[in-house]
Design a protein around this motif. Structure first.
Motif, PDB file in Angstrom:
ATOM      1  N   ILE A 129     -19.591  51.483 -15.229  1.00 27.90           N
ATOM      2  CA  ILE A 129     -19.670  49.671 -15.347  1.00 27.90           C
ATOM      3  C   ILE A 129     -20.272  49.444 -14.045  1.00 27.90           C
ATOM      4  N   ILE A 130     -21.207  48.525 -13.883  1.00 27.33           N
ATOM      5  CA  ILE A 130     -21.706  47.926 -12.738  1.00 27.33           C
ATOM      6  C   ILE A 130     -21.573  46.395 -12.936  1.00 27.33           C
ATOM      7  N   PHE A 131     -21.222  45.885 -11.716  1.00 26.89           N
ATOM      8  CA  PHE A 131     -20.934  44.418 -11.673  1.00 26.89           C
ATOM      9  C   PHE A 131     -22.085  44.258 -10.603  1.00 26.89           C
ATOM     10  N   ILE A 132     -23.276  43.316 -10.972  1.00 26.81           N
ATOM     11  CA  ILE A 132     -24.171  42.928 -10.076  1.00 26.81           C
ATOM     12  C   ILE A 132     -23.915  41.192  -9.830  1.00 26.81           C
ATOM     13  N   TYR A 133     -23.502  41.175  -8.419  1.00 33.98           N
ATOM     14  CA  TYR A 133     -22.895  39.877  -8.059  1.00 33.98           C
ATOM     15  C   TYR A 133     -23.678  39.345  -7.096  1.00 33.98           C
ATOM     16  N   ALA A 134     -24.531  38.054  -7.445  1.00 28.12           N
ATOM     17  CA  ALA A 134     -25.360  37.424  -6.491  1.00 28.12           C
ATOM     18  C   ALA A 134     -24.403  36.420  -5.710  1.00 28.12           C
ATOM     19  N   ASP A 135     -24.940  36.038  -4.528  1.00 31.78           N
ATOM     20  CA  ASP A 135     -24.267  35.305  -3.719  1.00 31.78           C
ATOM     21  C   ASP A 135     -25.208  33.723  -3.795  1.00 31.78           C
ATOM     22  N   ASP A 136     -24.175  32.864  -4.269  1.00 31.26           N
ATOM     23  CA  ASP A 136     -24.864  31.340  -4.287  1.00 31.26           C
ATOM     24  C   ASP A 136     -26.024  31.168  -5.260  1.00 31.26           C
ATOM     25  N   VAL A 168     -22.668  43.917 -15.912  1.00 30.62           N
ATOM     26  CA  VAL A 168     -22.300  42.402 -15.922  1.00 30.62           C
ATOM     27  C   VAL A 168     -23.019  41.742 -14.643  1.00 30.62           C
ATOM     28  N   LEU A 169     -23.818  40.754 -14.932  1.00 34.95           N
ATOM     29  CA  LEU A 169     -24.425  40.127 -13.889  1.00 34.95           C
ATOM     30  C   LEU A 169     -23.755  38.685 -13.639  1.00 34.95           C
ATOM     31  N   SER A 170     -23.627  38.339 -12.371  1.00 30.20           N
ATOM     32  CA  SER A 170     -22.970  37.015 -12.311  1.00 30.20           C
ATOM     33  C   SER A 170     -23.158  36.587 -10.865  1.00 30.20           C
ATOM     34  N   SER A 171     -22.654  35.316 -10.342  1.00 30.69           N
ATOM     35  CA  SER A 171     -22.975  34.827  -9.134  1.00 30.69           C
ATOM     36  C   SER A 171     -21.409  34.222  -8.552  1.00 30.69           C
ATOM     37  N   ASP A 172     -21.366  34.277  -7.380  1.00 26.86           N
ATOM     38  CA  ASP A 172     -20.255  33.966  -6.947  1.00 26.86           C
ATOM     39  C   ASP A 172     -19.676  32.610  -6.839  1.00 26.86           C
ATOM     40  N   ASN A 173     -20.635  31.737  -6.946  1.00 25.35           N
ATOM     41  CA  ASN A 173     -20.623  30.324  -6.887  1.00 25.35           C
ATOM     42  C   ASN A 173     -21.886  29.546  -6.866  1.00 25.35           C
ATOM     43  N   GLY A 174     -21.803  28.409  -7.005  1.00 24.45           N
ATOM     44  CA  GLY A 174     -23.175  27.791  -7.355  1.00 24.45           C
ATOM     45  C   GLY A 174     -24.169  27.430  -6.207  1.00 24.45           C
ATOM     46  N   PRO A 175     -25.261  26.949  -6.480  1.00 24.76           N
ATOM     47  CA  PRO A 175     -26.408  26.868  -5.591  1.00 24.76           C
ATOM     48  C   PRO A 175     -26.069  25.614  -4.473  1.00 24.76           C
ATOM     49  N   VAL A 176     -26.836  26.174  -3.130  1.00 24.71           N
ATOM     50  CA  VAL A 176     -26.746  25.122  -1.996  1.00 24.71           C
ATOM     51  C   VAL A 176     -28.178  25.011  -1.585  1.00 24.71           C
ATOM     52  N   TYR A 192     -19.712  48.416  -7.938  1.00 25.01           N
ATOM     53  CA  TYR A 192     -19.806  46.846  -7.604  1.00 25.01           C
ATOM     54  C   TYR A 192     -20.932  46.636  -6.541  1.00 25.01           C
ATOM     55  N   TYR A 193     -21.889  46.142  -7.231  1.00 23.85           N
ATOM     56  CA  TYR A 193     -23.267  45.987  -6.218  1.00 23.85           C
ATOM     57  C   TYR A 193     -23.267  44.444  -5.979  1.00 23.85           C
ATOM     58  N   ALA A 194     -22.657  44.051  -4.706  1.00 21.29           N
ATOM     59  CA  ALA A 194     -22.608  42.584  -4.278  1.00 21.29           C
ATOM     60  C   ALA A 194     -23.834  42.452  -3.502  1.00 21.29           C
ATOM     61  N   LEU A 195     -24.876  41.861  -4.161  1.00 24.75           N
ATOM     62  CA  LEU A 195     -25.894  41.192  -3.300  1.00 24.75           C
ATOM     63  C   LEU A 195     -25.759  40.102  -2.517  1.00 24.75           C
ATOM     64  N   GLN A 196     -26.451  40.012  -0.996  1.00 19.69           N
ATOM     65  CA  GLN A 196     -26.193  38.996  -0.316  1.00 19.69           C
ATOM     66  C   GLN A 196     -27.131  37.651  -0.631  1.00 19.69           C
ATOM     67  N   GLN A 197     -27.883  37.983  -1.477  1.00 17.11           N
ATOM     68  CA  GLN A 197     -28.959  36.773  -1.490  1.00 17.11           C
ATOM     69  C   GLN A 197     -28.352  35.776  -2.737  1.00 17.11           C
ATOM     70  N   PRO A 198     -28.761  34.528  -2.555  1.00 10.73           N
ATOM     71  CA  PRO A 198     -29.625  33.709  -1.608  1.00 10.73           C
ATOM     72  C   PRO A 198     -28.724  33.075  -0.561  1.00 10.73           C
ATOM     73  N   LYS A 249     -21.884  42.741  -0.323  1.00 16.75           N
ATOM     74  CA  LYS A 249     -21.092  41.827   0.680  1.00 16.75           C
ATOM     75  C   LYS A 249     -19.617  42.012   0.114  1.00 16.75           C
ATOM     76  N   TRP A 250     -18.697  41.952   1.134  1.00 16.45           N
ATOM     77  CA  TRP A 250     -17.236  41.991   0.782  1.00 16.45           C
ATOM     78  C   TRP A 250     -16.666  40.640   0.833  1.00 16.45           C
ATOM     79  N   HIS A 251     -16.677  40.310   2.097  1.00 12.72           N
ATOM     80  CA  HIS A 251     -15.980  39.084   2.223  1.00 12.72           C
ATOM     81  C   HIS A 251     -14.528  38.635   1.609  1.00 12.72           C
ATOM     82  N   LEU A 252     -13.703  39.616   1.542  1.00 10.87           N
ATOM     83  CA  LEU A 252     -12.256  39.474   1.343  1.00 10.87           C
ATOM     84  C   LEU A 252     -11.307  39.875   2.417  1.00 10.87           C
ATOM     85  N   GLY A 253     -11.841  39.997   3.715  1.00 13.29           N
ATOM     86  CA  GLY A 253     -11.025  40.263   4.732  1.00 13.29           C
ATOM     87  C   GLY A 253     -10.736  41.790   4.750  1.00 13.29           C
TER      88      GLY A 253
END
Ligand code: NG6
Ligand code: CA
Length: 524
Positions: A44-51, A334-342, A279-285, A143-147
């Protein structure tokens, strides 16, 4: 006379034996067992983009920005049009993704600083824990960002608790965000390439004596800050928070995508013979956007577009690795993003100026930090070659649901009450998604039920002028019918008081009644 009949008998036996072997159910049963074993514990691979926004992906309607590799997953798997991150910001979304718990249940689940303690309780259930118990090897790269730690981290010894203490066998991470110190990679709790005679100190309140800052030393910067981001300078980029030491350990921003990709590929190759969860947590964009020189200018949209092209390339390379290793048919992605764009999230980087006709939010209203749809509705794709039939699904699904759904996939009984088992929906076999879902944005919450969304009244600005995003705050309740009004232009709260009352009652049943008291937005 006897001989021939004896031989005939033997021959018949041999023939029967052969027939028996040929028809033996054991070989096909073995094959079946093998197959179901593979099907029940796929990688199982989570590909998780940032923003990454709903409109940033070709398969979701972007015509200006090309994302062929994400599109390949979207067009070969289930492309969800109502797939949600649990929050419009990073840490709360990541918390829900891994724990299957609504982020608003945990008061500390807000955008975390680089020195924040670990947000997940080490006793809490997590996706990697569920999978570990089923014999998986589990890893996080990115990216971790969970303390990290318990509140007072010494960055020069093993940093714990962290990912290894909440279920990951292997962890190669950045602690928080690319714009926050410490700007180093951490491998299984140890700062990578740290030298004993150059220890690291980190402080989010005050600077270290004699150290330049973005605020006082603009002449040292290659990227200018717009708001926030004016503390320590690393690689000529001003950051949030102060840091001293660790010169050799500091990351090179332009190499970050490659660094994470190589680690993720290495992880796959190393664990290809066992079931693994990556859990492949990309730092982009996310900002600061620092494409490698190979990608500079690739989008024509400046660094924000370029790093999306870069992220898409990384995903393509990861897929190549899976193909090379013969793992495509045995890996659920599973591919997704942690939140919407800015666009402008604190640096001048041409994201606004070079946007052209591109719409990162697509048809949705709002963006990162917003309670409107673009805050949390994100690209959401499940892909499993040979197991998932390509389709587009309008079922409502949340990233939080992955825990219980994956648990079912691997025949585990583990569940959390907030995480719904939607395995059939994720596999494209059913369209029966969630009936209701609470969405969060900087501590405020809204409620989706069926085709409707209800946003309670919140004090605070209607728009964050610095990031130029409508936040969803209003003095009165808002009620939108999302299938008829996806852009959330017609507030039906006054014209449909019955529906509003019904929604508020259902919302309060889950959320309680103190959701309206959040006047102080965490977004500074
Ligand atoms: C905000 C930062 C923003 C970004 C965000 C976290 C300021 C003014 N803004 O506080 O730049 O870092 O936090 O983004 O500092 S997230 O995607 O990780 O949630
Ligand atoms: Ca984010």
């Amino acid at each position: 006379m006897k001989k021939p009949s004896y031989f005939k008998f033997i021959n018949s036996l041999l023939f029967l034996g052969l027939l028996f072997t040929a028809c033996q159910p054991s070989s096909s049963t073995d094959a079946k067992t093998e197959e179901s074993k593979e099907a029940s514990t796929p990688n199982i691979i989570f590909i998780y983009a940032d923003d990454l926004g709903y409109g940033d992906v070709g398969a979701y309607g972007s015509t200006e920005l090309k994302t062929p590799n994400i599109d390949r997953l979207a067009n070969g798997g289930v492309r969800f049009t109502n797939g949600y991150a649990s929050s419009a910001t990073c840490s709360p979304s990541r918390y829900a993704l891994l724990t299957g718990e609504y982020p608003w249940r945990n008061k500390r689940a807000k955008i975390l600083s680089g020195t924040a303690p670990l947000l997940i309780d080490t006793a809490q259930l997590t996706v990697p824990k569920v999978l570990s118990k089923k014999g998986y090897h589990t890893g996080i790269v990115g990216k971790w960002h969970l303390g990290l730690g318990d509140g007072s981290v010494d960055w020069n010894t093993r940093i714990s608790p962290g990912p290894n203490e909440v279920g990951f066998d292997y962890a190669y991470i950045m602690a928080a965000t690319q714009d926050r110190v410490p700007t180093v990679y951490i491998e299984n709790g140890h700062v990578s390439r740290l030298e004993k005679d150059d220890p690291i100190s980190v402080d989010y309140k005050k600077n270290f004596e004699g150290e330049p800052t973005g605020k006082d030393n603009p002449e040292l910067l290659k990227m200018k800050w717009h708001h926030g981001h004016n503390s320590s300078i690393v690689n000529e980029i001003p950051r949030i928070g102060y840091m001293k030491g660790g010169e050799k350990a500091k990351w090179i921003d332009e190499n970050m995508a490659d660094t994470f990709l190589v680690r993720a590929q290495h992880y796959i190759r190393k664990h290809k013979d066992e079931s693994f969860f990556l859990y492949y947590a990309l730092q982009q964009p996310h900002v600061p956007r620092t494409p490698h020189e190979r990608f500079v200018g690739s989008s024509g949209m400046g660094p924000r577009g370029d790093v999306i092209v870069e992220a898409d390339w990384c995903i393509g390379e990861l897929l190549k690795t899976l193909e090379e290793q013969g793992l495509m048919e045995n890996t659920l992605i599973v591919l997704s993003s942690d939140n919407g764009p800015v666009l402008n999230d604190g640096y001048y980087d041409d994201a606004v100026e070079k946007l052209g006709k591109h719409t990162p939010s697509g048809v949705l209203r709002g963006g990162k930090y917003s309670l409107f749809e673009a805050g949390t509705r994100v690209p959401f794709i499940t892909y499993w070659k040979g197991h998932i039939t390509p389709s587009v699904s309008d079922a409502v699904v949340s990233q939080m649901d992955l825990l219980s759904s994956i648990s079912t996939l691997v025949s585990s009984e583990e569940r959390t009450s907030d995480s719904q088992d939607l395995l059939d929906v994720f596999m494209g076999k059913s369209n029966d998604g969630r009936d209701e879902l609470i969405l969060e944005a900087t501590s405020r919450t809204a409620f989706r039920q069926g085709d409707w969304i209800m946003i309670p009244p919140y004090k605070g600005p209607a728009k964050n002028m610095r990031v130029n995003i409508e936040l969803g705050n209003a003095a009165d309740f808002q009620l939108y019918h999302l299938t008829e009004d996806l852009g959330q232009q017609n507030n039906l709260a006054t014209s449909n008081p019955e529906k509003l009352a019904e929604m508020v009652a259902a919302f309060e049943k889950i959320r309680g009644t103190d959701y309206g008291k959040i006047e102080q937005l965490e977004l500074k």
